[in-house]
Design a protein around this motif. Structure first.
Motif, PDB file in Angstrom:
ATOM      1  N   LYS A 188     -23.758  -6.521 -68.596  1.00 37.45           N
ATOM      2  CA  LYS A 188     -22.816  -5.558 -68.014  1.00 37.45           C
ATOM      3  C   LYS A 188     -22.988  -4.228 -68.730  1.00 37.45           C
ATOM      4  O   LYS A 188     -22.850  -4.159 -69.950  1.00 37.45           O
ATOM      5  N   PHE A 189     -23.285  -3.217 -67.962  1.00 38.69           N
ATOM      6  CA  PHE A 189     -23.464  -1.870 -68.479  1.00 38.69           C
ATOM      7  C   PHE A 189     -22.302  -1.009 -67.985  1.00 38.69           C
ATOM      8  O   PHE A 189     -22.032  -0.975 -66.785  1.00 38.69           O
ATOM      9  N   PHE A 190     -21.636  -0.295 -68.894  1.00 39.62           N
ATOM     10  CA  PHE A 190     -20.513   0.570 -68.526  1.00 39.62           C
ATOM     11  C   PHE A 190     -20.894   2.030 -68.717  1.00 39.62           C
ATOM     12  O   PHE A 190     -21.575   2.384 -69.670  1.00 39.62           O
ATOM     13  N   GLU A 191     -20.421   2.859 -67.808  1.00 42.27           N
ATOM     14  CA  GLU A 191     -20.717   4.291 -67.782  1.00 42.27           C
ATOM     15  C   GLU A 191     -22.223   4.516 -67.726  1.00 42.27           C
ATOM     16  O   GLU A 191     -22.824   5.161 -68.581  1.00 42.27           O
ATOM     17  N   VAL A 192     -22.841   4.015 -66.668  1.00 41.86           N
ATOM     18  CA  VAL A 192     -24.284   4.131 -66.469  1.00 41.86           C
ATOM     19  C   VAL A 192     -24.644   5.580 -66.171  1.00 41.86           C
ATOM     20  O   VAL A 192     -24.054   6.204 -65.290  1.00 41.86           O
ATOM     21  N   GLU A 193     -25.621   6.086 -66.905  1.00 36.76           N
ATOM     22  CA  GLU A 193     -26.080   7.459 -66.720  1.00 36.76           C
ATOM     23  C   GLU A 193     -27.463   7.530 -66.091  1.00 36.76           C
ATOM     24  O   GLU A 193     -27.829   8.537 -65.511  1.00 36.76           O
ATOM     25  N   GLU A 194     -28.241   6.464 -66.229  1.00 33.49           N
ATOM     26  CA  GLU A 194     -29.576   6.414 -65.632  1.00 33.49           C
ATOM     27  C   GLU A 194     -29.854   4.971 -65.244  1.00 33.49           C
ATOM     28  O   GLU A 194     -29.510   4.045 -65.982  1.00 33.49           O
ATOM     29  N   LEU A 195     -30.496   4.791 -64.090  1.00 30.20           N
ATOM     30  CA  LEU A 195     -30.801   3.442 -63.619  1.00 30.20           C
ATOM     31  C   LEU A 195     -32.111   3.467 -62.853  1.00 30.20           C
ATOM     32  O   LEU A 195     -32.257   4.215 -61.895  1.00 30.20           O
ATOM     33  N   CYS A 196     -33.057   2.646 -63.281  1.00 28.01           N
ATOM     34  CA  CYS A 196     -34.314   2.488 -62.563  1.00 28.01           C
ATOM     35  C   CYS A 196     -34.792   1.053 -62.801  1.00 28.01           C
ATOM     36  O   CYS A 196     -35.038   0.652 -63.935  1.00 28.01           O
ATOM     37  N   LEU A 197     -34.888   0.268 -61.747  1.00 23.92           N
ATOM     38  CA  LEU A 197     -35.338  -1.122 -61.837  1.00 23.92           C
ATOM     39  C   LEU A 197     -36.537  -1.338 -60.922  1.00 23.92           C
ATOM     40  O   LEU A 197     -36.583  -0.788 -59.825  1.00 23.92           O
ATOM     41  N   PHE A 198     -37.478  -2.140 -61.370  1.00 25.50           N
ATOM     42  CA  PHE A 198     -38.605  -2.545 -60.553  1.00 25.50           C
ATOM     43  C   PHE A 198     -38.467  -4.034 -60.275  1.00 25.50           C
ATOM     44  O   PHE A 198     -38.129  -4.806 -61.167  1.00 25.50           O
ATOM     45  N   ALA A 199     -38.769  -4.444 -59.074  1.00 26.74           N
ATOM     46  CA  ALA A 199     -38.538  -5.827 -58.687  1.00 26.74           C
ATOM     47  C   ALA A 199     -39.691  -6.763 -59.033  1.00 26.74           C
ATOM     48  O   ALA A 199     -39.481  -7.942 -59.241  1.00 26.74           O
ATOM     49  N   GLN A 200     -40.910  -6.293 -59.082  1.00 30.48           N
ATOM     50  CA  GLN A 200     -42.060  -7.177 -59.214  1.00 30.48           C
ATOM     51  C   GLN A 200     -42.799  -7.004 -60.532  1.00 30.48           C
ATOM     52  O   GLN A 200     -43.998  -6.858 -60.571  1.00 30.48           O
ATOM     53  N   MET A 201     -42.089  -7.005 -61.638  1.00 28.19           N
ATOM     54  CA  MET A 201     -42.728  -6.849 -62.943  1.00 28.19           C
ATOM     55  C   MET A 201     -42.214  -7.910 -63.910  1.00 28.19           C
ATOM     56  O   MET A 201     -41.104  -8.389 -63.775  1.00 28.19           O
ATOM     57  N   ASP A 202     -43.039  -8.243 -64.885  1.00 28.16           N
ATOM     58  CA  ASP A 202     -42.609  -9.168 -65.927  1.00 28.16           C
ATOM     59  C   ASP A 202     -41.580  -8.489 -66.822  1.00 28.16           C
ATOM     60  O   ASP A 202     -41.700  -7.315 -67.146  1.00 28.16           O
ATOM     61  N   ILE A 203     -40.586  -9.245 -67.228  1.00 28.46           N
ATOM     62  CA  ILE A 203     -39.499  -8.700 -68.043  1.00 28.46           C
ATOM     63  C   ILE A 203     -39.812  -8.894 -69.526  1.00 28.46           C
ATOM     64  O   ILE A 203     -40.041 -10.018 -69.976  1.00 28.46           O
ATOM     65  N   PHE A 204     -39.836  -7.786 -70.249  1.00 26.89           N
ATOM     66  CA  PHE A 204     -39.984  -7.776 -71.706  1.00 26.89           C
ATOM     67  C   PHE A 204     -39.013  -6.726 -72.230  1.00 26.89           C
ATOM     68  O   PHE A 204     -39.378  -5.564 -72.401  1.00 26.89           O
TER      69      PHE A 204
END
Length: 139
Positions: free
Chosen positions: A71-87
């Motif tokens: 849970k992130f509060f007071e989000v100032e920047e958001l960029c997500l990619f759907a097809q990548m490995d998570i590290f």
């Protein structure tokens, strides 16, 4: 108001311990929910709320606890990619959390606060975690 099941991550040491305790192999984003408390009043005027909040659920197939919700509060920047490995990597700077999910990306989630909990009750089937009934009750 944050539910008591959530733990706040407020230091680099806490985040590093959490990230290292999880096997991120085969992890993927299951679901996300971005929320703004702004709304339109009956008069037609926009009542501006605080900045966005984000709930992000990641499946962890290689772990005993299969889902983690961030849970992130007071989000100032958001960029997500759907097809990548998570590290994931996290940096704390100037009352801000910078959370990167992907090594090869300069993009991230920047927010003021970060909480997490493990979700064990959502393990079966292809069901939505953020249902209409409970979507807004924990903000």
């Amino acid at each position: 108001m944050i539910d008591s099941n959530y733990l706040e991550l407020s230091s680099s040491e806490e985040v590093d311990a959490l990230i290292q305790s999880i096997n991120w192999e085969e992890a993927f984003i299951k679901e996300s929910h971005l929320y703004s408390s702004s709304y339109i009043q009956p008069s037609g005027i926009v009542a501006a709320g605080s900045k966005f909040s984000l709930r992000l659920t990641i499946c962890l197939p290689e772990n005993n606890k299969k889902l983690i919700e961030l849970k992130f509060f007071e989000v100032e920047e958001l960029c997500l990619f759907a097809q990548m490995d998570i590290f994931p990597t996290v940096v704390f700077r100037h009352n801000e959390v910078e959370f990167k999910l992907f090594m090869q990306s300069g993009h991230c989630i920047r927010s003021k606060k970060l909480y997490f909990q493990f979700l064990e009750e959502y393990l079966s089937g292809d069901c939505s975690i953020y249902t209409e009934e409970d979507l807004y009750n924990q903000w």
